[in-house]
Design a protein around this motif. Structure first.
Motif, PDB file in Angstrom:
ATOM      1  N   UNK A 351       0.857  -1.178   0.000  1.00  0.00           N
ATOM      2  CA  UNK A 351       0.000   0.000   0.000  1.00  0.00           C
ATOM      3  C   UNK A 351       0.893   1.228   0.000  1.00  0.00           C
ATOM      4  N   UNK A 352       0.562   2.192  -0.823  1.00  0.00           N
ATOM      5  CA  UNK A 352       1.401   3.376  -0.971  1.00  0.00           C
ATOM      6  C   UNK A 352       1.509   4.136   0.350  1.00  0.00           C
ATOM      7  N   UNK A 353       2.739   4.525   0.679  1.00  0.00           N
ATOM      8  CA  UNK A 353       2.952   5.291   1.912  1.00  0.00           C
ATOM      9  C   UNK A 353       2.455   6.728   1.782  1.00  0.00           C
ATOM     10  N   UNK A 354       2.052   7.102   0.562  1.00  0.00           N
ATOM     11  CA  UNK A 354       1.548   8.467   0.354  1.00  0.00           C
ATOM     12  C   UNK A 354       0.250   8.715   1.112  1.00  0.00           C
ATOM     13  N   UNK A 355      -0.395   7.656   1.586  1.00  0.00           N
ATOM     14  CA  UNK A 355      -1.644   7.857   2.334  1.00  0.00           C
ATOM     15  C   UNK A 355      -1.372   8.514   3.687  1.00  0.00           C
ATOM     16  N   UNK A 356      -0.064   8.581   4.057  1.00  0.00           N
ATOM     17  CA  UNK A 356       0.312   9.259   5.299  1.00  0.00           C
ATOM     18  C   UNK A 356       0.806  10.678   5.036  1.00  0.00           C
ATOM     19  N   UNK A 357       0.779  11.097   3.776  1.00  0.00           N
ATOM     20  CA  UNK A 357       1.321  12.396   3.401  1.00  0.00           C
ATOM     21  C   UNK A 357       0.480  13.571   3.861  1.00  0.00           C
ATOM     22  N   UNK A 358       1.036  14.770   3.641  1.00  0.00           N
ATOM     23  CA  UNK A 358       0.391  16.000   4.113  1.00  0.00           C
ATOM     24  C   UNK A 358      -0.924  16.284   3.393  1.00  0.00           C
ATOM     25  N   UNK A 359      -1.024  15.817   2.148  1.00  0.00           N
ATOM     26  CA  UNK A 359      -2.234  16.107   1.370  1.00  0.00           C
ATOM     27  C   UNK A 359      -3.163  14.899   1.268  1.00  0.00           C
ATOM     28  N   UNK A 360      -2.912  13.890   2.075  1.00  0.00           N
ATOM     29  CA  UNK A 360      -3.701  12.665   1.952  1.00  0.00           C
ATOM     30  C   UNK A 360      -5.110  12.853   2.504  1.00  0.00           C
ATOM     31  N   UNK A 361      -5.992  12.041   1.995  1.00  0.00           N
ATOM     32  CA  UNK A 361      -7.384  12.084   2.445  1.00  0.00           C
ATOM     33  C   UNK A 361      -7.499  11.626   3.896  1.00  0.00           C
ATOM     34  N   UNK A 362      -6.698  10.634   4.278  1.00  0.00           N
ATOM     35  CA  UNK A 362      -6.759  10.126   5.652  1.00  0.00           C
ATOM     36  C   UNK A 362      -6.358  11.194   6.665  1.00  0.00           C
ATOM     37  N   UNK A 363      -5.356  12.009   6.306  1.00  0.00           N
ATOM     38  CA  UNK A 363      -4.927  13.071   7.217  1.00  0.00           C
ATOM     39  C   UNK A 363      -6.048  14.087   7.419  1.00  0.00           C
ATOM     40  N   UNK A 364      -6.710  14.448   6.322  1.00  0.00           N
ATOM     41  CA  UNK A 364      -7.799  15.418   6.414  1.00  0.00           C
ATOM     42  C   UNK A 364      -8.966  14.874   7.230  1.00  0.00           C
ATOM     43  N   UNK A 365      -9.130  13.553   7.203  1.00  0.00           N
ATOM     44  CA  UNK A 365     -10.245  12.949   7.933  1.00  0.00           C
ATOM     45  C   UNK A 365      -9.865  12.579   9.369  1.00  0.00           C
ATOM     46  N   UNK A 366      -8.621  12.864   9.744  1.00  0.00           N
ATOM     47  CA  UNK A 366      -8.208  12.654  11.130  1.00  0.00           C
ATOM     48  C   UNK A 366      -7.750  11.257  11.468  1.00  0.00           C
ATOM     49  N   UNK A 367      -7.246  10.524  10.462  1.00  0.00           N
ATOM     50  CA  UNK A 367      -6.802   9.156  10.708  1.00  0.00           C
ATOM     51  C   UNK A 367      -5.282   9.008  10.611  1.00  0.00           C
ATOM     52  N   UNK A 368      -4.557  10.093  10.466  1.00  0.00           N
ATOM     53  CA  UNK A 368      -3.093  10.052  10.417  1.00  0.00           C
ATOM     54  C   UNK A 368      -2.551  10.820  11.624  1.00  0.00           C
TER      55      UNK A 368
END
Length: 657
Positions: A351-368
């Motif tokens: 799974x791409x580590x980009x899901x932990x990035x600054x612009x990731x959807x998970x970060x915006x949704x509060x899961x990072x």
């Protein structure tokens, strides 16, 4: 007599049943009616928004993608700047879009084309400050002229017809002061749109097939790809799928949703697969399961393909089964995950580590989160599940088919399955199985030239689509002599007239083929008897004069040229007509020959009874007519290997069937 031009009859049905004199009232009523409609997938639509996101229903199913939504943009086409249409023209476009979708359920491509046309009309109307009430044919001409400039001839032709439809809606619903009755004056059917023409029989181009019929090199290259591409190659799946198309000639919507199965054998020893006849344009219309009888020469190949497909899709099918059981994604891999998942953990899961990035959807949704000790970013199992579920479509859990016996077929019951491809295109979601979509295959075909260069050694091959295999096989069946009725049945159509659109053997080529068969003694009839003892050069001259056209008449073929004279026999072809011929040993016409002969024999018995009446002259004429038919049809049966035939027993047999 009046010389005034008769208005063209509008081909559109009015959406308003009670038109008012006031055009503005009609406009308001039209928009209000559209707003009242509750279409599937339109629940989240905000009427005044420029972009509509449709989340279900027919348009989403026909998008050709495994998507959660379809975007409909009410703006000018890209060639006109893509600005929002605005004003009453946008309101009208939205209303017509919704109402025509509700009325006729057009496909997504048709709707997008209609919106393109509305964008062109709205653009020039706004440019010249023309209201809906004041629009004229000149305004529509401006749109059509620009369409002709911006698009290819064939696509522009389609858009011109939609401009006429748009104008028809304006007329039918009383929206403008002028009766437009519009058709673009320069609209011309392009040569590529199956336009009908004629050729001389001595023209070398007579034997050239239609562009929809694939060249032999396509089949040759496909065969070499099947043999040479490694079984673990990432594109192997699509090579197998294309080979399946080449062997069966099915529609994409039929093969992509083909139930997983082995080849079966019926009581007569004929091999078949079960499938659901399905056209994309029909959406979810119920169609019972049918048997697809397979050409004998393809059986060994198809058995190999099915076996390999089942192996390649084994993991996908297992995932689909778990999705069906859990009614969600296949989250079994999450059970062994640590509570905190860092980049290295995601890499192990592919799974791409980009899901932990600054612009990731998970970060915006509060899961990072950020680790207090190392400062590294991580997510939780719950966050990873949220990420994996983003592309999950609950509709994929519904039954794909329900057959006539009430059995439901779900995603895991399909033969051709794939893992969902992530947006990057470089990885797949092993937790999410989807059906094979048209966009997947289209994407593969973009790269097929590279595959051909590597494994076949050719630079490129002619472009083709999966539907071209259907056209090609239908043309081959037609040239091989299969009747229109059997072609229609084998290809899963309901109307024999539809089959004509797939027969690309020109009438001229058919005539040349019949000439050769008559010369070689493969065809019989009065003409065959007449030329039998003639010198070869005289035979050619007679055949060239007599055989100018070929028509299928069920029991045989008619070579009468209707462009010169009407039928002298009133289509009673088998009554010893000089223009009637038949091919020897033509088994596919055997049932029709038996049926007509049995009916004629029965009619002859009725004639013999009527000969006892006072209308003896008519009865004698009819007896002679029937006798000619019986003699010809009996000879045809003998050419088909039927020496003894009992008409009465045959009629009883088919009546009890």
């Amino acid at each position: 007599m009046s010389t005034e031009k008769v208005p063209r009859k509008s081909k559109v049905i009015p959406f308003l049943t009670n038109l008012q004199i006031d055009r503005q009232v009609n406009f308001n009523n039209l928009v209000a009616k559209a707003k009242l409609l509750k279409l599937d997938g339109f629940e989240l639509i905000e009427w005044n928004e420029e972009l509509w996101e449709i989340t279900g229903g027919r348009l989403l199913q026909q998008s050709g993608r495994n998507s959660l939504s379809v975007a409909i943009n009410f703006s000018y086409p890209p060639k006109l700047g893509e600005e929002r249409i605005g004003s009453d023209w946008e309101q009208l476009t939205k209303a017509l879009f919704v109402l025509r979708l509700h009325a006729k359920q057009q496909g997504l491509s048709n709707q997008r084309s209609f919106l393109t046309v509305a964008g062109y009309i709205g653009y020039f109307a706004n440019q010249y400050n023309v209201s809906i009430y004041d629009i004229s044919r000149e305004d529509l001409d401006r749109a059509c002229n620009r369409i002709s400039k911006d698009y290819s001839e064939s696509f522009a032709y389609s858009l011109h017809k939609l401009v006429a439809e748009f104008a028809g809606h304006l007329d039918a619903n009383g929206l403008c002061k002028n009766l437009l009755n519009y058709k673009y004056s320069k609209q011309k059917r392009p040569a590529s749109a199956n336009a009908i023409g004629t050729k001389r029989l001595d023209d070398p181009n007579t034997l050239i097939t239609n562009e929809k019929v694939l060249a032999p090199v396509v089949f040759k290259v496909l065969g070499q790809l099947y043999q040479n591409v490694p079984k673990d190659h990432k594109y192997r799946f699509y090579i197998l799928l294309l080979t399946f198309f080449a062997c069966t000639g099915r529609r994409f919507s039929e093969l992509s949703l083909l139930p997983n199965q082995e080849i079966q054998i019926d009581k007569d020893g004929v091999a078949y697969l079960e499938y659901f006849p399905r056209k994309v344009s029909r959406g979810n219309t119920f169609t019972p399961k049918r048997k697809l009888y397979l050409p004998s020469q393809t059986l060994a190949l198809l058995r190999e393909i099915i076996s390999e497909i089942q192996y390649l899709t084994g993991d996908c099918r297992d995932t689909a089964l778990e999705m069906h059981r859990s009614q969600g994604i296949d989250g079994r891999f999450l059970k062994n995950c640590p509570d905190q998942l860092f980049s290295k953990d995601l890499e192990l899961l592919k799974i791409s580590k980009s899901i932990l990035g600054k612009n990731s959807r998970l970060l915006k949704e509060g899961y990072v989160f950020e680790d207090e000790n190392s400062g590294q970013m991580y997510t939780t199992v719950q966050g990873l599940k949220k990420y994996c579920s983003h592309n999950f479509n609950p509709q994929s859990l519904r039954a794909v088919h329900i057959d006539q016996f009430g059995k439901s077929y779900f995603l895991h019951d399909l033969m051709f399955l794939r893992y969902y491809t992530m947006s990057s295109g470089k990885s797949v979601a092993s937790w999410l199985t989807v059906e094979c979509s048209h966009s997947m295959l289209t994407t593969f075909l973009r790269y097929i030239d590279d595959l051909v260069a590597e494994y076949v050694g050719l630079e490129d091959i002619p472009e083709f689509t999966t539907h071209d295999f259907r056209h090609t096989l239908n043309t081959m069946w037609d040239e091989g002599g299969l009747s229109d009725l059997l072609q229609t049945e084998w290809f899963g159509r309901s109307d024999p007239n539809d089959t004509k659109a797939y027969q690309h053997t020109s009438p001229e080529k058919k005539a040349l083929m019949i000439r050769e068969q008559l010369k070689n003694g493969e065809a019989k009839g009065i003409l065959a008897d007449q030329i039998f003892n003639l010198p070869i050069n005289v035979q050619d001259a007679v055949l060239a004069a007599r055989v100018q056209a070929v028509h299928d008449v069920g029991t045989g073929l008619c070579i009468h040229n209707f462009s010169q004279l009407p039928c002298e026999r009133h289509l009673q072809c088998s009554a010893d007509c000089k223009d009637y011929v038949w091919i020897k040993d033509d088994k596919q016409r055997l049932d029709e020959q038996k049926r007509i002969l049995a009916i004629t024999v029965q009619a002859q018995e009725t004639v013999h009874q009527q000969m006892q009446s006072t209308r003896i002259k008519k009865s004698v004429d009819w007896e002679l007519h029937n006798k000619k038919k019986i003699n010809v049809l009996t000879e045809q049966l003998q050419d088909n290997g039927v020496v003894e035939f009992d008409p009465k027993a045959y009629l009883e047999e088919i009546s009890n069937a």
